[in-house]
Write a protein that holds these residues in place. Sequence first.
Motif, PDB file in Angstrom:
ATOM      1  N   TYR A   1       1.777   3.238   0.952  1.00 20.11           N
ATOM      2  CA  TYR A   1       1.203   2.893  -0.016  1.00 20.11           C
ATOM      3  C   TYR A   1       2.899   2.839  -1.318  1.00 20.11           C
ATOM      4  O   TYR A   1       3.182   2.260  -1.777  1.00 20.11           O
ATOM      5  CB  TYR A   1       0.550   3.008  -0.522  1.00 20.11           C
ATOM      6  CG  TYR A   1       0.085   2.470  -1.679  1.00 20.11           C
ATOM      7  CD1 TYR A   1      -0.359   1.132  -1.887  1.00 20.11           C
ATOM      8  CD2 TYR A   1       0.052   3.034  -2.928  1.00 20.11           C
ATOM      9  CE1 TYR A   1      -0.414   0.555  -3.120  1.00 20.11           C
ATOM     10  CE2 TYR A   1      -0.504   2.097  -4.594  1.00 20.11           C
ATOM     11  CZ  TYR A   1      -0.116   0.648  -4.249  1.00 20.11           C
ATOM     12  OH  TYR A   1      -0.271   0.557  -5.461  1.00 20.11           O
TER      13      TYR A   1
ATOM     14  N   THR B   1       1.165  -5.370  -6.825  1.00 19.99           N
ATOM     15  CA  THR B   1       1.247  -4.127  -6.293  1.00 19.99           C
ATOM     16  C   THR B   1       1.663  -2.937  -7.353  1.00 19.99           C
ATOM     17  O   THR B   1       1.437  -2.126  -7.431  1.00 19.99           O
ATOM     18  CB  THR B   1       2.783  -3.917  -5.623  1.00 19.99           C
ATOM     19  OG1 THR B   1       1.743  -4.759  -4.012  1.00 19.99           O
ATOM     20  CG2 THR B   1       2.806  -2.850  -5.380  1.00 19.99           C
TER      21      THR B   1
ATOM     22  N   TYR C   1       5.283   1.433   0.357  1.00 20.91           N
ATOM     23  CA  TYR C   1       5.698  -0.288  -0.497  1.00 20.91           C
ATOM     24  C   TYR C   1       5.785  -0.420  -2.208  1.00 20.91           C
ATOM     25  O   TYR C   1       6.332  -1.601  -2.490  1.00 20.91           O
ATOM     26  CB  TYR C   1       4.167  -0.762   0.290  1.00 20.91           C
ATOM     27  CG  TYR C   1       3.569  -2.000  -0.064  1.00 20.91           C
ATOM     28  CD1 TYR C   1       3.959  -2.696   1.151  1.00 20.91           C
ATOM     29  CD2 TYR C   1       3.382  -2.511  -1.178  1.00 20.91           C
ATOM     30  CE1 TYR C   1       3.301  -3.792   1.167  1.00 20.91           C
ATOM     31  CE2 TYR C   1       3.097  -4.319  -0.405  1.00 20.91           C
ATOM     32  CZ  TYR C   1       3.254  -4.597   0.125  1.00 20.91           C
ATOM     33  OH  TYR C   1       3.014  -5.589   0.408  1.00 20.91           O
TER      34      TYR C   1
ATOM     35  N   GLU D   1       1.591   1.501   8.457  1.00 21.00           N
ATOM     36  CA  GLU D   1       0.186   2.353   8.049  1.00 21.00           C
ATOM     37  C   GLU D   1      -1.617   1.675   8.871  1.00 21.00           C
ATOM     38  O   GLU D   1      -2.184   2.682   8.871  1.00 21.00           O
ATOM     39  CB  GLU D   1      -0.323   1.058   6.715  1.00 21.00           C
ATOM     40  CG  GLU D   1      -0.970   2.199   5.478  1.00 21.00           C
ATOM     41  CD  GLU D   1      -1.401   1.388   4.297  1.00 21.00           C
ATOM     42  OE1 GLU D   1      -1.496   2.604   2.961  1.00 21.00           O
ATOM     43  OE2 GLU D   1      -1.016  -0.100   3.912  1.00 21.00           O
TER      44      GLU D   1
ATOM     45  N   SER E   1       3.183  -1.880   6.196  1.00 23.61           N
ATOM     46  CA  SER E   1       2.221  -2.506   5.942  1.00 23.61           C
ATOM     47  C   SER E   1       1.150  -2.257   7.574  1.00 23.61           C
ATOM     48  O   SER E   1       0.336  -2.362   7.397  1.00 23.61           O
ATOM     49  CB  SER E   1       1.236  -3.865   4.569  1.00 23.61           C
ATOM     50  OG  SER E   1       0.602  -4.144   4.844  1.00 23.61           O
TER      51      SER E   1
ATOM     52  N   PRO F   1      -5.605  -5.427   6.118  1.00 20.51           N
ATOM     53  CA  PRO F   1      -4.684  -4.146   5.860  1.00 20.51           C
ATOM     54  C   PRO F   1      -5.370  -2.957   6.047  1.00 20.51           C
ATOM     55  O   PRO F   1      -6.565  -2.504   4.720  1.00 20.51           O
ATOM     56  CB  PRO F   1      -4.154  -4.290   5.148  1.00 20.51           C
ATOM     57  CG  PRO F   1      -3.916  -4.651   4.106  1.00 20.51           C
ATOM     58  CD  PRO F   1      -5.403  -5.803   4.841  1.00 20.51           C
TER      59      PRO F   1
ATOM     60  N   ARG G   1      -2.261  -9.850   3.398  1.00 19.06           N
ATOM     61  CA  ARG G   1      -1.182 -10.686   4.827  1.00 19.06           C
ATOM     62  C   ARG G   1      -0.429 -12.226   5.023  1.00 19.06           C
ATOM     63  O   ARG G   1       0.096 -12.322   5.678  1.00 19.06           O
ATOM     64  CB  ARG G   1      -1.605  -9.877   6.423  1.00 19.06           C
ATOM     65  CG  ARG G   1      -2.254  -8.511   6.065  1.00 19.06           C
ATOM     66  CD  ARG G   1      -0.723  -8.205   7.089  1.00 19.06           C
ATOM     67  NE  ARG G   1      -0.444  -7.119   6.432  1.00 19.06           N
ATOM     68  CZ  ARG G   1      -1.043  -6.115   7.059  1.00 19.06           C
ATOM     69  NH1 ARG G   1      -1.232  -6.144   8.249  1.00 19.06           N
ATOM     70  NH2 ARG G   1      -1.481  -4.250   7.083  1.00 19.06           N
TER      71      ARG G   1
ATOM     72  N   ARG H   1       6.191  -5.894   4.858  1.00 13.73           N
ATOM     73  CA  ARG H   1       5.635  -5.920   5.879  1.00 13.73           C
ATOM     74  C   ARG H   1       5.677  -5.152   6.682  1.00 13.73           C
ATOM     75  O   ARG H   1       4.196  -4.972   7.259  1.00 13.73           O
ATOM     76  CB  ARG H   1       5.478  -7.574   6.128  1.00 13.73           C
ATOM     77  CG  ARG H   1       4.645  -7.924   7.008  1.00 13.73           C
ATOM     78  CD  ARG H   1       5.328  -9.650   7.011  1.00 13.73           C
ATOM     79  NE  ARG H   1       3.682 -10.243   8.701  1.00 13.73           N
ATOM     80  CZ  ARG H   1       3.874  -9.897   9.265  1.00 13.73           C
ATOM     81  NH1 ARG H   1       4.900  -8.916   9.993  1.00 13.73           N
ATOM     82  NH2 ARG H   1       3.142 -10.627  10.263  1.00 13.73           N
TER      83      ARG H   1
ATOM     84  N   ASP I   1      -5.361   0.734   3.489  1.00 13.21           N
ATOM     85  CA  ASP I   1      -4.954   0.230   2.331  1.00 13.21           C
ATOM     86  C   ASP I   1      -5.518   1.020   1.277  1.00 13.21           C
ATOM     87  O   ASP I   1      -6.680   0.514   1.307  1.00 13.21           O
ATOM     88  CB  ASP I   1      -4.352  -1.220   1.777  1.00 13.21           C
ATOM     89  CG  ASP I   1      -3.644  -1.215   1.141  1.00 13.21           C
ATOM     90  OD1 ASP I   1      -4.133  -1.376  -0.683  1.00 13.21           O
ATOM     91  OD2 ASP I   1      -3.047  -2.091   0.682  1.00 13.21           O
TER      92      ASP I   1
END
Length: 554
Positions: free
Chosen positions: A173, A67, A176, A161, A158, A540, A79, A155, A543
Motif C-alpha cells: 500500500y 489514494t 502504491y 498485494e 495492487s 483487493p 480494480r 495496478r 488492501d
Amino acid sequence: METFVFSSRAKITTLSMMGVGLLCLLITFFADGGEGHHMRFWTNFLHNSVFFVGIAAIAGFALAAFTTAYAGWFVQFKRVWESFGTFLLPGLFLLGVIMVGLFTHGHHLYHWNDDAAVASDAILEHKSSFLNKYWYTFGTIGFVGFWYFMIGKMRNISIAEDLDDRDNEFTYYKRYKKYAAIFLPIFGFTSAAMIWQWIMSIDSHWYSTMFAWYASASLFVAMTALTIMLLIYLKSRGYFPGVNEEHFHDLGKYLFAISIFWTYVWFSQFMLIWYANVGEETIYFRERMQNYPVLFWTNLGLNFLLPFFVLMRNDTKRKMGTLFFASALVFFGHWLDFFSMIKPGARLSLIEMTEHAGGHAEGEEHAEMGAAHAEEDEFGHDQHAEGHDADETAALAQGEVVSEGDNLQDPAGRNEDAIDNENIHFDASEEEEGVPVANEFRGGPPDTRMGGIDELASATDRTDADVFEPNHFIQEENIGDDEMLGHLEAAGGHSEALSVLGFKSGYTLPGLLEIGTFIGFLGGFLFFVLSKLSTARMEPKHDPYLEESLHHHT
C-alpha cells in the motif's frame, strides 16, 4: 464471486459493437470522400479516440487522488478504475494513427500543420514552437506512455498485494501511494498540454486558459457516469456484493457535484470572454452560437439541467434505475460536448481549404466563390470596387467610411499618402481628433499592425484568401461591403446579414455514422476493460482500507 468471468455473451455484444463502429468508420471514409480530405472520418476518429483515452487517464487520476487523500470508500471497486486506466495502451495506438497522419499529411485536422499557412500567418508562426507535429507526436508518446506506466505500476502492486499473505507492514500500500503521489502533479501539468494539442489547437488562433479545466471536468463526469453504469451491470451479474446504495450514493454525488463544477467552468469561460468582447476570443463562442445553436444549448441542457434536477434529491442517487438513466444521458452528453469542441473548428478549416484550392466541398456555392476570386485576380480590387455603391466609394476616397476589409478611417479627411504612419492608433477605444483608427482585432496579423498604412491595407485586403482563415478577426455585424459579404456567404454564410452555415450531417449535429462510431469505440473500451477485470480478483482482499469500504455509509 471473486474473479470476473468474461462470458461469451458479453464478448459477442462488445465485439458486435466494435463491428458496428468499424463499419461506420469505413462508410464515413469512402462515402464522404467527395467532401475533401475525409474530414468527417478524421474528426470522428479523433473525437472518439481522445474521449476514451481521456476517460482512461481521468480514472487513473481519480485512483491517485483518492489514494493520497486516504479515502477508503472506493477500494472495493478500484480494480474497475485500474482497468479503465490500462486502456491508455490501445488508446496510444489510436492516437498514433493521428500522429502518422500529421507527418504524411493524410489528414488536415490542424491548420498549424500546414507549413505554407504558418509562414504567412504571424499568429501561427508565434505558436509554432508548441503547435507542431514533433511536439504533438513526442508529447503524446511521452506523456501518455508515462501515464500508462504509472497506472500499470499501481495496478501491478495492487495485484501483488493480493498474492502476499505475510505482509503485515502495508508495504504494498505504501508503494502504491508513493506512485500515486508522483503521478498526480505530473498528470496535472501534462494533461493540460495534451488537451491543448489534441483539441484546442483545432481552433488554432483561439485559446483559453480555462480550456484544460473545462475538458478535464467533462471527462471526469463521463468517467463517473460510465463507472456507475458498469457497476450496476456487474452487480446484476452477481459481482461486487459489498457495493451497496451507499457507494452509489457517493458516486452519484460526484456525478452531481462535478456536473455543477463543469457548468461553473463553462459559464466562467463563456462569461469572461463574452464580457471582454475581444475579437480573437469571442469568435469561438460566436461561431457555435450562430451556426450550431441546437448543439450549443443541448450541450448545456444535457450536462447541467438534467443532472441538476434529477440528482439534486438524495433518493435519486440511491435508486439504480434513475441513476443508470441519468448516467447514460450525461455520458452521452459529455461525448456531445467533445463533439462541440471539435466539429465547428474542423468544418471551418474544411471550408477554408476548399476556398484556397478553388474546390467546391460545400456545394455549388464554392464554385461561384472560386469564380468571384478569379474575376478579382484578373481585374484587380480597385476595378472591382467600382461596382460598389457610389456613396461608399466617395466616402472611402475621403477616408470617412470604412468597409470591414479596409478597417481604417481618417476623421480629418486626408488621403492615404498624407497620413503619418507613426500616428495610427490600433485601439478603437483611443480615438483622437485627426488621428486615423484601425481596430486591432481586425487589422491583420500582429506584425503588420504597426507597420503603417501600406502594410495595414495589405493585411486587410478583401481579395486576400487569408480572410477565410477560420479564426480571422471578423466582426460580421459592421460589415458594409457587399463584396466581402458575397465571399463569406459563398464560404458558408459567415454573415448575420445573409445566412448562417447550413445544416451538415456529422458537423451540425451527430449523424447515424457518428453514433455508430461512438458505439464501436465504447464496445472496444468495454471489451478491453472487461478482459482486464477477468485477470485479477474483483476485490483487493489485502488492501488496508477494504474493511472501511465494506462497511461504508454516508
